[in-house]
Scaffold this motif. Structure first.
Motif, PDB file in Angstrom:
ATOM      1  N   ARG A  70       0.817  -1.209   0.000  1.00 30.55           N
ATOM      2  CA  ARG A  70       0.000   0.000   0.000  1.00 30.55           C
ATOM      3  C   ARG A  70       0.847   1.255   0.000  1.00 30.55           C
ATOM      4  O   ARG A  70       0.432   2.297  -0.463  1.00 30.55           O
ATOM      5  CB  ARG A  70      -0.863   0.034   1.259  1.00 30.55           C
ATOM      6  CG  ARG A  70      -1.772  -1.121   1.438  1.00 30.55           C
ATOM      7  CD  ARG A  70      -2.468  -0.996   2.801  1.00 30.55           C
ATOM      8  NE  ARG A  70      -3.454  -2.037   2.961  1.00 30.55           N
ATOM      9  CZ  ARG A  70      -3.388  -2.982   3.862  1.00 30.55           C
ATOM     10  NH1 ARG A  70      -2.393  -3.041   4.696  1.00 30.55           N
ATOM     11  NH2 ARG A  70      -4.322  -3.894   3.933  1.00 30.55           N
ATOM     12  N   SER A  71       2.028   1.175   0.630  1.00 31.50           N
ATOM     13  CA  SER A  71       2.883   2.347   0.818  1.00 31.50           C
ATOM     14  C   SER A  71       4.308   1.872   1.051  1.00 31.50           C
ATOM     15  O   SER A  71       4.559   0.670   1.159  1.00 31.50           O
ATOM     16  CB  SER A  71       2.412   3.137   2.043  1.00 31.50           C
ATOM     17  OG  SER A  71       2.548   2.337   3.213  1.00 31.50           O
ATOM     18  N   VAL A  72       5.218   2.824   1.167  1.00 30.78           N
ATOM     19  CA  VAL A  72       6.616   2.478   1.437  1.00 30.78           C
ATOM     20  C   VAL A  72       6.724   1.783   2.790  1.00 30.78           C
ATOM     21  O   VAL A  72       7.443   0.793   2.934  1.00 30.78           O
ATOM     22  CB  VAL A  72       7.528   3.719   1.381  1.00 30.78           C
ATOM     23  CG1 VAL A  72       8.922   3.396   1.848  1.00 30.78           C
ATOM     24  CG2 VAL A  72       7.576   4.267  -0.033  1.00 30.78           C
ATOM     25  N   SER A  73       5.999   2.275   3.787  1.00 36.14           N
ATOM     26  CA  SER A  73       6.079   1.646   5.110  1.00 36.14           C
ATOM     27  C   SER A  73       5.501   0.234   5.070  1.00 36.14           C
ATOM     28  O   SER A  73       6.063  -0.684   5.686  1.00 36.14           O
ATOM     29  CB  SER A  73       5.380   2.493   6.171  1.00 36.14           C
ATOM     30  OG  SER A  73       4.013   2.630   5.877  1.00 36.14           O
ATOM     31  N   ASP A  74       4.415   0.033   4.335  1.00 36.27           N
ATOM     32  CA  ASP A  74       3.845  -1.303   4.185  1.00 36.27           C
ATOM     33  C   ASP A  74       4.838  -2.211   3.472  1.00 36.27           C
ATOM     34  O   ASP A  74       5.072  -3.357   3.883  1.00 36.27           O
ATOM     35  CB  ASP A  74       2.529  -1.225   3.411  1.00 36.27           C
ATOM     36  CG  ASP A  74       1.784  -2.551   3.351  1.00 36.27           C
ATOM     37  OD1 ASP A  74       1.831  -3.319   4.334  1.00 36.27           O
ATOM     38  OD2 ASP A  74       1.123  -2.799   2.321  1.00 36.27           O
ATOM     39  N   LEU A  75       5.452  -1.709   2.415  1.00 40.80           N
ATOM     40  CA  LEU A  75       6.455  -2.472   1.684  1.00 40.80           C
ATOM     41  C   LEU A  75       7.621  -2.833   2.597  1.00 40.80           C
ATOM     42  O   LEU A  75       8.082  -3.975   2.609  1.00 40.80           O
ATOM     43  CB  LEU A  75       6.953  -1.676   0.470  1.00 40.80           C
ATOM     44  CG  LEU A  75       8.044  -2.330  -0.373  1.00 40.80           C
ATOM     45  CD1 LEU A  75       7.562  -3.640  -0.978  1.00 40.80           C
ATOM     46  CD2 LEU A  75       8.506  -1.378  -1.456  1.00 40.80           C
ATOM     47  N   SER A  76       8.078  -1.864   3.388  1.00 44.97           N
ATOM     48  CA  SER A  76       9.197  -2.113   4.296  1.00 44.97           C
ATOM     49  C   SER A  76       8.859  -3.195   5.308  1.00 44.97           C
ATOM     50  O   SER A  76       9.697  -4.052   5.604  1.00 44.97           O
ATOM     51  CB  SER A  76       9.575  -0.832   5.041  1.00 44.97           C
ATOM     52  OG  SER A  76      10.030   0.127   4.128  1.00 44.97           O
ATOM     53  N   GLN A  77       7.636  -3.170   5.824  1.00 45.21           N
ATOM     54  CA  GLN A  77       7.225  -4.196   6.785  1.00 45.21           C
ATOM     55  C   GLN A  77       7.184  -5.576   6.146  1.00 45.21           C
ATOM     56  O   GLN A  77       7.634  -6.557   6.741  1.00 45.21           O
ATOM     57  CB  GLN A  77       5.859  -3.849   7.380  1.00 45.21           C
ATOM     58  CG  GLN A  77       5.885  -2.656   8.299  1.00 45.21           C
ATOM     59  CD  GLN A  77       4.498  -2.217   8.729  1.00 45.21           C
ATOM     60  OE1 GLN A  77       3.484  -2.793   8.327  1.00 45.21           O
ATOM     61  NE2 GLN A  77       4.444  -1.179   9.548  1.00 45.21           N
ATOM     62  N   ILE A  78       6.658  -5.655   4.926  1.00 50.40           N
ATOM     63  CA  ILE A  78       6.592  -6.939   4.229  1.00 50.40           C
ATOM     64  C   ILE A  78       7.997  -7.454   3.958  1.00 50.40           C
ATOM     65  O   ILE A  78       8.301  -8.632   4.208  1.00 50.40           O
ATOM     66  CB  ILE A  78       5.773  -6.814   2.922  1.00 50.40           C
ATOM     67  CG1 ILE A  78       4.303  -6.547   3.254  1.00 50.40           C
ATOM     68  CG2 ILE A  78       5.919  -8.067   2.063  1.00 50.40           C
ATOM     69  CD1 ILE A  78       3.456  -6.132   2.067  1.00 50.40           C
ATOM     70  N   VAL A  79       8.870  -6.579   3.454  1.00 51.64           N
ATOM     71  CA  VAL A  79      10.246  -6.991   3.153  1.00 51.64           C
ATOM     72  C   VAL A  79      10.965  -7.426   4.426  1.00 51.64           C
ATOM     73  O   VAL A  79      11.690  -8.424   4.423  1.00 51.64           O
ATOM     74  CB  VAL A  79      11.009  -5.862   2.432  1.00 51.64           C
ATOM     75  CG1 VAL A  79      12.487  -6.168   2.323  1.00 51.64           C
ATOM     76  CG2 VAL A  79      10.420  -5.640   1.040  1.00 51.64           C
TER      77      VAL A  79
END
Length: 186
Positions: A70-79
Motif C-alpha cells: 500500500r505504501s513504502v512503510s507497508d512495503l518495508s514491513q513486508i520486506v
C-alpha cells in the motif's frame, strides 16, 4: 521455490487477475496465493498465507509492486518479514529481485518513487475538489441512503429489523439506524 501472490481490488477485474496468474506461472511459481480484495482498509489473508508458507531460500513473486504493498512503510514491513525468514522478493514488471544488494537498493528507490507519485496524485485530487467546490461544481457523493428513507421507514413500520431492511434496500445497517433515529415520531 518460487511462491506467487496475485491480487486485484475487485472481483470483476477478471482479466487482470488472470493475467497475473499467467505471468506468475510463466515465472516458475510452484505455489500461488491469490485474492480479490482492495489493499486499502482491508486485510489480505492470502498475502499472510503466502508469507507464512514461504520458507528459507524461497522467493515471493509478484507481478507489480502495487499488487503487494500500500505504501513504502507497508512495503518495508513486508520486506522485513520476508528477510527475517530469509525469503527473497521478486517484482516481475520491474525486474527487481531482492536476493541481491542491487535488487534491494532498486526496490527501496522504486517504493519511494511510487509513494511520492501517489502523494502527488492525491494532492492534485484535493486541489481539484477544492476548485470544484469554489465554483459550486462539486456536490460530493450522492446520499443514496437518504433517497431510500421512505422505503426504509415503511419496512421499519412493518416490523422488519435493521439487518433485514439493510439487505432489502442495499443500504448499510448503520444508515438504516440513522434514518430511523432521525425520523419524526408518528
Amino acid at each position: 521455490m518460487f511462491v506467487g501472490y496475485s491480487r486485484t481490488s475487485q472481483i470483476d477485474q477478471v482479466a487482470g487477475y488472470e493475467a497475473q496468474l499467467r505471468d506468475l506461472h510463466a515465472a516458475g511459481c510452484e505455489k500461488i496465493f491469490g485474492e480479490q480484495v482492495s489493499s486499502v482498509n482491508s486485510s489480505r489473508p492470502e498475502l499472510e498465507r503466502a508469507i507464512d508458507f514461504a520458507r528459507e531460500n524461497d522467493v515471493l513473486v509478484v507481478t507489480r509492486l502495487d499488487r503487494l504493498a500500500r505504501s513504502v512503510s507497508d512495503l518495508s514491513q513486508i520486506v522485513a518479514r520476508l528477510e527475517a525468514k530469509q525469503v527473497g522478493l521478486k517484482i516481475l514488471d520491474m525486474a527487481i529481485d531482492t536476493t541481491s544488494p542491487t535488487g534491494r537498493l532498486l526496490m527501496n528507490l522504486v517504493g519511494s518513487i511510487a509513494q511520492f507519485e501517489r502523494e502527488i496524485m492525491l494532492a492534485r485530487q484535493r486541489e481539484g475538489i477544492a476548485k470544484a467546490k469554489a465554483e459550486n461544481k462539486f456536490r460530493g457523493r450522492a446520499p443514496t441512503a437518504r433517497r431510500k428513507a421512505h422505503q426504509i421507514m415503511e419496512l421499519h413500520r412493518a416490523g422488519q429489523g435493521a439487518s433485514e431492511i439493510a439487505m432489502a434496500t442495499g443500504v448499510g445497517r448503520s444508515s438504516v439506524y440513522r434514518i430511523i433515529a432521525d425520523a419524526p415520531a408518528q
